[in-house]
Design a protein around this motif. Structure first.
Motif, PDB file in Angstrom:
ATOM      1  N   LEU A  39     -44.708  -6.751  69.226  1.00 36.84           N
ATOM      2  CA  LEU A  39     -44.141  -5.831  70.219  1.00 36.84           C
ATOM      3  C   LEU A  39     -43.175  -6.542  71.161  1.00 36.84           C
ATOM      4  CD1 LEU A  39     -47.100  -3.466  71.107  1.00 36.84           C
ATOM      5  CD2 LEU A  39     -45.035  -2.993  69.776  1.00 36.84           C
ATOM      6  N   LEU A  40     -43.444  -7.790  71.432  1.00 33.65           N
ATOM      7  CA  LEU A  40     -42.558  -8.536  72.314  1.00 33.65           C
ATOM      8  C   LEU A  40     -41.189  -8.740  71.641  1.00 33.65           C
ATOM      9  CD1 LEU A  40     -43.257  -9.432  75.091  1.00 33.65           C
ATOM     10  CD2 LEU A  40     -43.581 -11.747  74.248  1.00 33.65           C
ATOM     11  N   ASP A  41     -41.223  -8.982  70.324  1.00 30.79           N
ATOM     12  CA  ASP A  41     -39.975  -9.107  69.583  1.00 30.79           C
ATOM     13  C   ASP A  41     -39.219  -7.784  69.575  1.00 30.79           C
ATOM     14  OD1 ASP A  41     -40.109 -11.705  69.063  1.00 30.79           O
ATOM     15  OD2 ASP A  41     -40.409 -11.554  66.887  1.00 30.79           O
ATOM     16  N   VAL A  42     -39.938  -6.691  69.303  1.00 33.64           N
ATOM     17  CA  VAL A  42     -39.302  -5.373  69.333  1.00 33.64           C
ATOM     18  C   VAL A  42     -38.710  -5.134  70.719  1.00 33.64           C
ATOM     19  CG1 VAL A  42     -39.702  -2.892  69.182  1.00 33.64           C
ATOM     20  CG2 VAL A  42     -40.802  -4.433  67.548  1.00 33.64           C
ATOM     21  N   GLY A  43     -39.500  -5.467  71.742  1.00 30.09           N
ATOM     22  CA  GLY A  43     -39.041  -5.285  73.117  1.00 30.09           C
ATOM     23  C   GLY A  43     -37.748  -6.042  73.375  1.00 30.09           C
ATOM     24  N   LEU A  44     -37.667  -7.249  72.879  1.00 31.45           N
ATOM     25  CA  LEU A  44     -36.470  -8.063  73.102  1.00 31.45           C
ATOM     26  C   LEU A  44     -35.245  -7.410  72.463  1.00 31.45           C
ATOM     27  CD1 LEU A  44     -36.156 -11.835  73.011  1.00 31.45           C
ATOM     28  CD2 LEU A  44     -34.604 -10.522  71.611  1.00 31.45           C
ATOM     29  N   PHE A  45     -35.432  -6.924  71.236  1.00 33.18           N
ATOM     30  CA  PHE A  45     -34.280  -6.280  70.594  1.00 33.18           C
ATOM     31  C   PHE A  45     -33.906  -4.983  71.297  1.00 33.18           C
ATOM     32  CE2 PHE A  45     -35.644  -8.996  66.964  1.00 33.18           C
ATOM     33  CZ  PHE A  45     -34.488  -9.769  66.950  1.00 33.18           C
ATOM     34  N   ILE A  46     -34.914  -4.263  71.775  1.00 32.89           N
ATOM     35  CA  ILE A  46     -34.604  -3.054  72.559  1.00 32.89           C
ATOM     36  C   ILE A  46     -33.765  -3.440  73.779  1.00 32.89           C
ATOM     37  CG2 ILE A  46     -35.586  -1.272  74.035  1.00 32.89           C
ATOM     38  CD1 ILE A  46     -37.895  -1.023  72.116  1.00 32.89           C
ATOM     39  N   LEU A  47     -34.180  -4.482  74.476  1.00 32.36           N
ATOM     40  CA  LEU A  47     -33.450  -4.917  75.679  1.00 32.36           C
ATOM     41  C   LEU A  47     -31.998  -5.245  75.344  1.00 32.36           C
ATOM     42  CD1 LEU A  47     -36.157  -7.244  77.277  1.00 32.36           C
ATOM     43  CD2 LEU A  47     -35.334  -5.079  78.203  1.00 32.36           C
ATOM     44  N   LEU A  48     -31.812  -6.026  74.284  1.00 32.59           N
ATOM     45  CA  LEU A  48     -30.453  -6.473  73.966  1.00 32.59           C
ATOM     46  C   LEU A  48     -29.565  -5.316  73.511  1.00 32.59           C
ATOM     47  CD1 LEU A  48     -30.934  -9.876  72.129  1.00 32.59           C
ATOM     48  CD2 LEU A  48     -30.161  -9.438  74.462  1.00 32.59           C
ATOM     49  N   PHE A  49     -30.092  -4.492  72.613  1.00 37.13           N
ATOM     50  CA  PHE A  49     -29.236  -3.433  72.068  1.00 37.13           C
ATOM     51  C   PHE A  49     -29.036  -2.311  73.074  1.00 37.13           C
ATOM     52  CE2 PHE A  49     -30.761  -5.246  67.881  1.00 37.13           C
ATOM     53  CZ  PHE A  49     -29.669  -6.088  67.814  1.00 37.13           C
ATOM     54  N   THR A  50     -29.994  -2.127  73.983  1.00 37.13           N
ATOM     55  CA  THR A  50     -29.786  -1.154  75.047  1.00 37.13           C
ATOM     56  C   THR A  50     -28.697  -1.641  76.007  1.00 37.13           C
ATOM     57  OG1 THR A  50     -32.086  -0.503  74.860  1.00 37.13           O
ATOM     58  CG2 THR A  50     -30.923   0.205  76.821  1.00 37.13           C
ATOM     59  N   ALA A  51     -28.724  -2.925  76.288  1.00 40.35           N
ATOM     60  CA  ALA A  51     -27.663  -3.485  77.135  1.00 40.35           C
ATOM     61  C   ALA A  51     -26.304  -3.308  76.446  1.00 40.35           C
ATOM     62  CB  ALA A  51     -27.928  -4.967  77.405  1.00 40.35           C
ATOM     63  N   LEU A  52     -26.282  -3.553  75.148  1.00 39.55           N
ATOM     64  CA  LEU A  52     -25.036  -3.379  74.392  1.00 39.55           C
ATOM     65  C   LEU A  52     -24.589  -1.914  74.448  1.00 39.55           C
ATOM     66  CD1 LEU A  52     -23.010  -4.840  72.485  1.00 39.55           C
ATOM     67  CD2 LEU A  52     -24.406  -4.040  70.579  1.00 39.55           C
ATOM     68  N   ALA A  53     -25.561  -1.004  74.296  1.00 38.06           N
ATOM     69  CA  ALA A  53     -25.238   0.423  74.326  1.00 38.06           C
ATOM     70  C   ALA A  53     -24.688   0.827  75.694  1.00 38.06           C
ATOM     71  CB  ALA A  53     -26.481   1.242  73.987  1.00 38.06           C
ATOM     72  N   LEU A  54     -25.296   0.317  76.764  1.00 39.50           N
ATOM     73  CA  LEU A  54     -24.800   0.630  78.114  1.00 39.50           C
ATOM     74  C   LEU A  54     -23.383   0.094  78.291  1.00 39.50           C
ATOM     75  CD1 LEU A  54     -27.854   0.081  80.450  1.00 39.50           C
ATOM     76  CD2 LEU A  54     -26.375   2.084  80.414  1.00 39.50           C
ATOM     77  N   SER A  55     -23.144  -1.084  77.731  1.00 39.88           N
ATOM     78  CA  SER A  55     -21.812  -1.674  77.890  1.00 39.88           C
ATOM     79  C   SER A  55     -20.784  -0.862  77.098  1.00 39.88           C
ATOM     80  CB  SER A  55     -21.820  -3.132  77.434  1.00 39.88           C
ATOM     81  OG  SER A  55     -21.748  -3.232  76.031  1.00 39.88           O
ATOM     82  N   TRP A  56     -21.225  -0.228  76.016  1.00 41.13           N
ATOM     83  CA  TRP A  56     -20.322   0.652  75.267  1.00 41.13           C
ATOM     84  C   TRP A  56     -20.052   1.928  76.048  1.00 41.13           C
ATOM     85  CZ3 TRP A  56     -20.532   5.630  73.454  1.00 41.13           C
ATOM     86  CH2 TRP A  56     -19.529   5.998  72.549  1.00 41.13           C
ATOM     87  N   ASP A  57     -21.119   2.462  76.649  1.00 41.13           N
ATOM     88  CA  ASP A  57     -20.985   3.703  77.412  1.00 41.13           C
ATOM     89  C   ASP A  57     -20.019   3.517  78.578  1.00 41.13           C
ATOM     90  OD1 ASP A  57     -22.217   6.489  77.591  1.00 41.13           O
ATOM     91  OD2 ASP A  57     -22.397   5.791  79.652  1.00 41.13           O
ATOM     92  N   LEU A  58     -20.062   2.337  79.184  1.00 37.09           N
ATOM     93  CA  LEU A  58     -19.169   2.024  80.305  1.00 37.09           C
ATOM     94  C   LEU A  58     -17.698   2.226  79.898  1.00 37.09           C
ATOM     95  CD1 LEU A  58     -19.960   1.016  83.090  1.00 37.09           C
ATOM     96  CD2 LEU A  58     -19.588  -1.310  82.314  1.00 37.09           C
TER      97      LEU A  58
END
Lengths: 234, 299
Positions: free
Chosen positions: B26-45
């Motif tokens: 779950l910690l690994d999944v969490g890490l990928f969620i964090l990174l790709f969510t940050a990427l998604a927010l940066s795209w939305d910007l």
């Protein structure tokens, strides 16, 4: 400050639309630009606001030659624009639309702008939190004018404000423009509604096929047989 | 706002929750969620200015390679910073040339940009070429949770930038640019500058995410780091969650990346079929994304 247009020519691609247009608007003056569909009125406005490049001729605002200046720069120099069809941001509130008009001002000035616009159009103050898309046609037009006024323009270009409005609302909007001019803003009103425009404006230009064919005080134009026949159907 | 804070708190505490045998996974999944969510927010910007970027995979890759190449020489944090700046430089280069283009044309230019960079990563003498580039873990591997909290920090930065853009008058400039560029311009908005700043901020975040990804994956190859799939994921998440907002991409990232990992575990081989079907359903029935379910407005 005066807006001075000299021998302006422009067009789209190879098709020339304007053939040497001369025109001037002083601060506080109400000037109408009349003409049928396709006469080049909107093209002229787009060139004045910098969305379209002139081929030849000059546009000056006060002492500044506007050649090559971006639309944003022209707005900052005091040239306001109320676009045809109002072009509000329908999913933003009235207040947000107005704030956009002051996007380049110091925050302190914004408050002054709100007071001025709400003074002119009390109905907008009542609806400041409402989404712009839910306003009536007349209110939307007032908002479009108010939005342009937020930038404290010295000269305001107004494109077809009566479009799609009932005669009563159209009159209300044009009378509001008179109040705007009384505050010292020069108003260039582009209209197809000739009778109404000649009542509101002090002077007018008549445009046909990209040329100014007639100009003079509204009083005189109203009596001119060519205007009476072609535009007032009298 | 409460939703955003709640999600962030959950991520901050995730390593300390009693998850038993599932903890490491779950910690690994969490890490990928964090990174790709940050990427998604940066795209939305960037999307908030009306530009569809397909270059976010490339910014991610620039950050990954930049950080990966620098970390043995400079240490973790300076390497991440340099990777991010490299992505930013790429964004300025791309943006200054192409941001006068509208929607679709910019999308195509950004796609070409990303292909060129991948080819460069394949051919340049110092990138390891097609064989790939090994990357050491952050801080010499001394602290097992380091990459997780670095990813968390990247998401915090992305959320902070997004909230700033949402609450300042920059939001009005962005929205006006998106809805009608001509009107924005005659109202005095400097649209090219607004678009360029949005792209720059977005690319810095995407580059950071890429750098942390490199230190987590421990190995980069050009196909993976500059994959178009990642650029697509960066835009699918906000569309799924709710465009032009902070909470939308955040929700979308948690649900989609989590779902992807879960499906991969349950169904294995064919998981992408189910994932695709779910996306289609979401687009058909949630035109405004998950946020539409919550009744938020956008503008």
């Amino acid at each position: 400050m005066r807006l001075v247009v000299e021998a302006l020519e422009t067009g789209y691609g190879k098709a020339q639309v304007l053939f040497g247009v001369d025109l001037r608007v002083a601060e506080g003056e109400r000037v109408a630009l009349l003409g049928a569909n396709g006469a080049g009125k909107t093209t002229l406005l787009r060139t004045l606001s910098g969305l379209l490049r002139p081929w030849r001729g000059r546009v000056r605002l006060g002492e500044v030659d506007l050649r090559g200046l971006s639309p944003a720069r022209r707005a900052r120099l005091g040239l306001g624009h109320v676009p045809e069809g109002r072009q509000l941001f329908p999913l933003m509130s009235v207040e947000e639309n107005l704030r956009l008009g002051a996007a380049f001002l110091a925050p302190g000035r914004e408050k002054e702008g709100f007071e001025r616009v709400y003074g002119l159009f009390p109905r907008l103050a009542e609806r400041r939190r409402q989404l712009a898309g839910t306003l009536s046609g007349g209110e939307q037009q007032m908002l479009a004018i108010g939005r342009a006024l937020m930038g404290f323009p010295r000269i305001l270009l107004v494109d077809e404000p009566s479009l799609g409005l009932s005669p009563r609302l159209a009159e209300e909007v044009l009378l509001a423009l008179r109040a705007v001019a009384e505050e010292g803003v020069g108003v260039l009103l582009v209209e197809q509604n000739v009778a109404l425009s000649l009542e509101v404006a002090e002077r007018a230009y008549v445009m046909e096929h990209g040329r100014i064919v007639l100009e003079g005080p509204s009083q005189a134009l109203r009596q001119d047989p060519r205007v009476r026949e072609a535009y007032l159907s009298l | 706002m409460r939703g955003i804070l709640g999600l962030l708190l959950l991520f901050a505490l995730l390593p300390f929750l009693p998850l038993g045998a599932w903890g490491a996974f779950l910690l690994d999944v969490g890490l990928f969620i964090l990174l790709f969510t940050a990427l998604a927010l940066s795209w939305d910007l960037v999307a908030r200015t009306g530009q569809l970027s397909l270059a976010h995979g490339a910014f991610f890759g620039l950050g990954a390679y930049g950080a990966g190449l620098m970390v043995p020489h400079l240490g973790t944090l300076p390497a991440l910073l340099l990777g991010s700046l490299l992505a930013g430089a790429g964004a300025l280069l791309l943006g200054s040339v192409t941001l006068r283009l509208h929607g679709l044309y910019f999308a195509i230019a950004s796609l070409a940009f990303s292909e060129v960079l991948r080819t460069m990563a394949l051919k340049l003498p110092f990138t390891g070429g097609p064989i790939g580039l090994p990357v050491p873990p952050p801080f010499g591997g001394g602290w097992p949770l380091a990459s997780y909290y670095l990813a968390f920090a990247v998401l915090l930065l992305a959320v902070a930038l997004s909230l700033w853009a949402e609450r300042s008058s920059f939001r009005l400039a962005q929205a006006a640019t998106r809805q009608s560029e001509a009107v924005a311009r005659v109202l005095g908005v400097r649209v090219v500058r607004v678009k360029l700043l949005s792209l720059l901020l977005g690319s810095l975040v995407a580059g950071l995410a890429g750098g942390v990804y490199a230190m987590k994956a421990l190995f980069l190859n050009p196909y993976e780091a500059f994959s178009l799939g990642r650029a697509v994921e960066a835009l699918v998440i906000p569309i799924f969650g709710g465009l032009y907002s902070t909470l939308g991409p955040l929700l979308g990232g948690v649900v989609l990346v989590g779902l992807e990992q879960a499906l991969r575990l349950w169904i294995q081989e064919g998981y992408l079929v189910v994932y695709g079907a779910l996306l289609i359903l979401a687009i058909l029935f949630l035109p405004r994304g998950l946020l539409g379910l919550l009744g938020g407005r956008r503008g």
